[in-house]
Design a protein around this motif. Sequence first.
Motif, PDB file in Angstrom:
ATOM      1  N   VAL A 166       0.847  -1.197   0.000  1.00  0.00           N
ATOM      2  CA  VAL A 166       0.000   0.000   0.000  1.00  0.00           C
ATOM      3  C   VAL A 166       0.879   1.242   0.000  1.00  0.00           C
ATOM      4  O   VAL A 166       1.839   1.333   0.764  1.00  0.00           O
ATOM      5  N   LEU A 167       0.551   2.207  -0.844  1.00  0.00           N
ATOM      6  CA  LEU A 167       1.296   3.456  -0.913  1.00  0.00           C
ATOM      7  C   LEU A 167       0.726   4.428   0.116  1.00  0.00           C
ATOM      8  O   LEU A 167      -0.417   4.853   0.004  1.00  0.00           O
ATOM      9  N   PRO A 168       1.514   4.810   1.132  1.00  0.00           N
ATOM     10  CA  PRO A 168       1.004   5.736   2.155  1.00  0.00           C
ATOM     11  C   PRO A 168       0.717   7.114   1.583  1.00  0.00           C
ATOM     12  O   PRO A 168       1.206   7.478   0.516  1.00  0.00           O
ATOM     13  N   HIS A 169      -0.076   7.872   2.320  1.00  0.00           N
ATOM     14  CA  HIS A 169      -0.337   9.248   1.919  1.00  0.00           C
ATOM     15  C   HIS A 169       0.956  10.054   1.990  1.00  0.00           C
ATOM     16  O   HIS A 169       1.838   9.780   2.799  1.00  0.00           O
ATOM     17  N   ALA A 170       1.052  11.078   1.163  1.00  0.00           N
ATOM     18  CA  ALA A 170       2.212  11.960   1.185  1.00  0.00           C
ATOM     19  C   ALA A 170       2.135  12.871   2.400  1.00  0.00           C
ATOM     20  O   ALA A 170       1.061  13.381   2.731  1.00  0.00           O
ATOM     21  N   PRO A 171       3.263  13.112   3.081  1.00  0.00           N
ATOM     22  CA  PRO A 171       3.230  14.009   4.237  1.00  0.00           C
ATOM     23  C   PRO A 171       3.002  15.464   3.846  1.00  0.00           C
ATOM     24  O   PRO A 171       2.416  16.233   4.593  1.00  0.00           O
ATOM     25  N   ASN A 172       3.490  15.837   2.640  1.00  0.00           N
ATOM     26  CA  ASN A 172       3.365  17.211   2.152  1.00  0.00           C
ATOM     27  C   ASN A 172       3.864  18.209   3.196  1.00  0.00           C
ATOM     28  O   ASN A 172       3.149  19.130   3.609  1.00  0.00           O
ATOM     29  N   ASP A 173       5.118  18.013   3.630  1.00  0.00           N
ATOM     30  CA  ASP A 173       5.717  18.923   4.601  1.00  0.00           C
ATOM     31  C   ASP A 173       7.124  19.305   4.144  1.00  0.00           C
ATOM     32  O   ASP A 173       7.447  19.166   2.952  1.00  0.00           O
ATOM     33  N   SER A 174       7.953  19.762   5.062  1.00  0.00           N
ATOM     34  CA  SER A 174       9.273  20.284   4.697  1.00  0.00           C
ATOM     35  C   SER A 174      10.183  19.230   4.074  1.00  0.00           C
ATOM     36  O   SER A 174      11.118  19.570   3.332  1.00  0.00           O
ATOM     37  N   ARG A 175       9.927  17.942   4.344  1.00  0.00           N
ATOM     38  CA  ARG A 175      10.747  16.876   3.758  1.00  0.00           C
ATOM     39  C   ARG A 175      10.621  16.837   2.241  1.00  0.00           C
ATOM     40  O   ARG A 175      11.555  16.460   1.527  1.00  0.00           O
ATOM     41  N   CYS A 176       9.478  17.219   1.730  1.00  0.00           N
ATOM     42  CA  CYS A 176       9.185  17.045   0.310  1.00  0.00           C
ATOM     43  C   CYS A 176      10.083  17.888  -0.589  1.00  0.00           C
ATOM     44  O   CYS A 176      10.408  17.485  -1.712  1.00  0.00           O
ATOM     45  N   SER A 177      10.501  19.059  -0.109  1.00  0.00           N
ATOM     46  CA  SER A 177      11.293  19.947  -0.954  1.00  0.00           C
ATOM     47  C   SER A 177      12.655  19.361  -1.288  1.00  0.00           C
ATOM     48  O   SER A 177      13.241  19.695  -2.323  1.00  0.00           O
ATOM     49  N   ASN A 178      13.184  18.468  -0.442  1.00  0.00           N
ATOM     50  CA  ASN A 178      14.497  17.868  -0.683  1.00  0.00           C
ATOM     51  C   ASN A 178      14.409  16.432  -1.200  1.00  0.00           C
ATOM     52  O   ASN A 178      15.441  15.774  -1.351  1.00  0.00           O
ATOM     53  N   CYS A 179      13.217  15.949  -1.459  1.00  0.00           N
ATOM     54  CA  CYS A 179      13.046  14.553  -1.871  1.00  0.00           C
ATOM     55  C   CYS A 179      13.252  14.406  -3.381  1.00  0.00           C
ATOM     56  O   CYS A 179      12.663  15.142  -4.178  1.00  0.00           O
ATOM     57  N   GLN A 180      14.051  13.424  -3.759  1.00  0.00           N
ATOM     58  CA  GLN A 180      14.332  13.198  -5.182  1.00  0.00           C
ATOM     59  C   GLN A 180      13.131  12.649  -5.941  1.00  0.00           C
ATOM     60  O   GLN A 180      13.116  12.645  -7.166  1.00  0.00           O
ATOM     61  N   LEU A 181      12.111  12.204  -5.224  1.00  0.00           N
ATOM     62  CA  LEU A 181      10.928  11.623  -5.872  1.00  0.00           C
ATOM     63  C   LEU A 181       9.732  12.568  -5.852  1.00  0.00           C
ATOM     64  O   LEU A 181       8.599  12.134  -6.075  1.00  0.00           O
ATOM     65  N   ARG A 182       9.987  13.830  -5.598  1.00  0.00           N
ATOM     66  CA  ARG A 182       8.889  14.788  -5.489  1.00  0.00           C
ATOM     67  C   ARG A 182       7.979  14.773  -6.708  1.00  0.00           C
ATOM     68  O   ARG A 182       6.753  14.792  -6.584  1.00  0.00           O
ATOM     69  N   HIS A 183       8.554  14.727  -7.905  1.00  0.00           N
ATOM     70  CA  HIS A 183       7.737  14.800  -9.123  1.00  0.00           C
ATOM     71  C   HIS A 183       6.977  13.494  -9.383  1.00  0.00           C
ATOM     72  O   HIS A 183       5.995  13.494 -10.135  1.00  0.00           O
ATOM     73  N   HIS A 184       7.413  12.403  -8.790  1.00  0.00           N
ATOM     74  CA  HIS A 184       6.670  11.147  -8.888  1.00  0.00           C
ATOM     75  C   HIS A 184       5.600  11.072  -7.802  1.00  0.00           C
ATOM     76  O   HIS A 184       4.532  10.505  -8.008  1.00  0.00           O
ATOM     77  N   CYS A 185       5.919  11.646  -6.660  1.00  0.00           N
ATOM     78  CA  CYS A 185       5.020  11.560  -5.504  1.00  0.00           C
ATOM     79  C   CYS A 185       3.839  12.515  -5.612  1.00  0.00           C
ATOM     80  O   CYS A 185       2.723  12.185  -5.215  1.00  0.00           O
ATOM     81  N   LEU A 186       4.097  13.722  -6.152  1.00  0.00           N
ATOM     82  CA  LEU A 186       3.074  14.771  -6.239  1.00  0.00           C
ATOM     83  C   LEU A 186       2.428  15.021  -4.875  1.00  0.00           C
ATOM     84  O   LEU A 186       1.227  14.839  -4.687  1.00  0.00           O
ATOM     85  N   PRO A 187       3.216  15.439  -3.882  1.00  0.00           N
ATOM     86  CA  PRO A 187       2.695  15.565  -2.518  1.00  0.00           C
ATOM     87  C   PRO A 187       1.546  16.552  -2.380  1.00  0.00           C
ATOM     88  O   PRO A 187       0.652  16.356  -1.550  1.00  0.00           O
ATOM     89  N   GLU A 188       1.548  17.606  -3.192  1.00  0.00           N
ATOM     90  CA  GLU A 188       0.474  18.590  -3.076  1.00  0.00           C
ATOM     91  C   GLU A 188      -0.883  18.004  -3.436  1.00  0.00           C
ATOM     92  O   GLU A 188      -1.915  18.450  -2.939  1.00  0.00           O
ATOM     93  N   THR A 189      -0.894  17.009  -4.322  1.00  0.00           N
ATOM     94  CA  THR A 189      -2.168  16.459  -4.783  1.00  0.00           C
ATOM     95  C   THR A 189      -2.499  15.106  -4.169  1.00  0.00           C
ATOM     96  O   THR A 189      -3.641  14.661  -4.233  1.00  0.00           O
TER      97      THR A 189
END
Length: 206
Positions: A166-189
Amino acid sequence: MGDPEIAVVPISAIEHFEYCPRQCALIHIDGIWADNPYTVRGARAHRRTDDPTKSRKERSKQVLRAVPLWSEQYGLSGRADVVEVSDDGAVLPVEHKSGVRHGITADLQVCAQAICLEEMLDTSISEAAIWYGGPRRRFRVDLTPELRRRTVHTIEEIRQQLVEGVLPHAPNDSRCSNCQLRHHCLPETSANAADVAVYLHQVLSV
């Protein structure tokens, strides 16, 4: 625990899970990877430790590099950057990090390496070490019962994630800005279902 049906946890997954469980799932369940300046810097810093031919005798210790690791008891696999073996037989795993210390993540990783080495070599390891390239210093890690319990608990959390898929929900917090998978994760959405519904509405309305 040596049941072949039990998911084997990569030691590298500990770092990803501690940073973000969703990142761990994207990498180790979905097989997604992307580089950013942080991962490239880390890869460059590991060039020497990733080469087993660089193993040699240093200061009365045998320094082994890129050592394969496994544990049937805990269902682990991976490798150690460096394992030092003293003349008296003492074994010391050394994890290499290119930057600076961030929380307990590296401690958990090197503890998992020690757990594997203890099983593989039928020995006892009381301490490990972490080399941080930022300050260019080596720090001692005492393998306390508390650290061992935390490590085993983290391993079981990762195993449960691998089994459930199961893919957990994205935290959408300060960690996301430095994550190499940001564009795959789409934390805002993907942080919650409401955001996904809004995103789909916007896309389908174009």
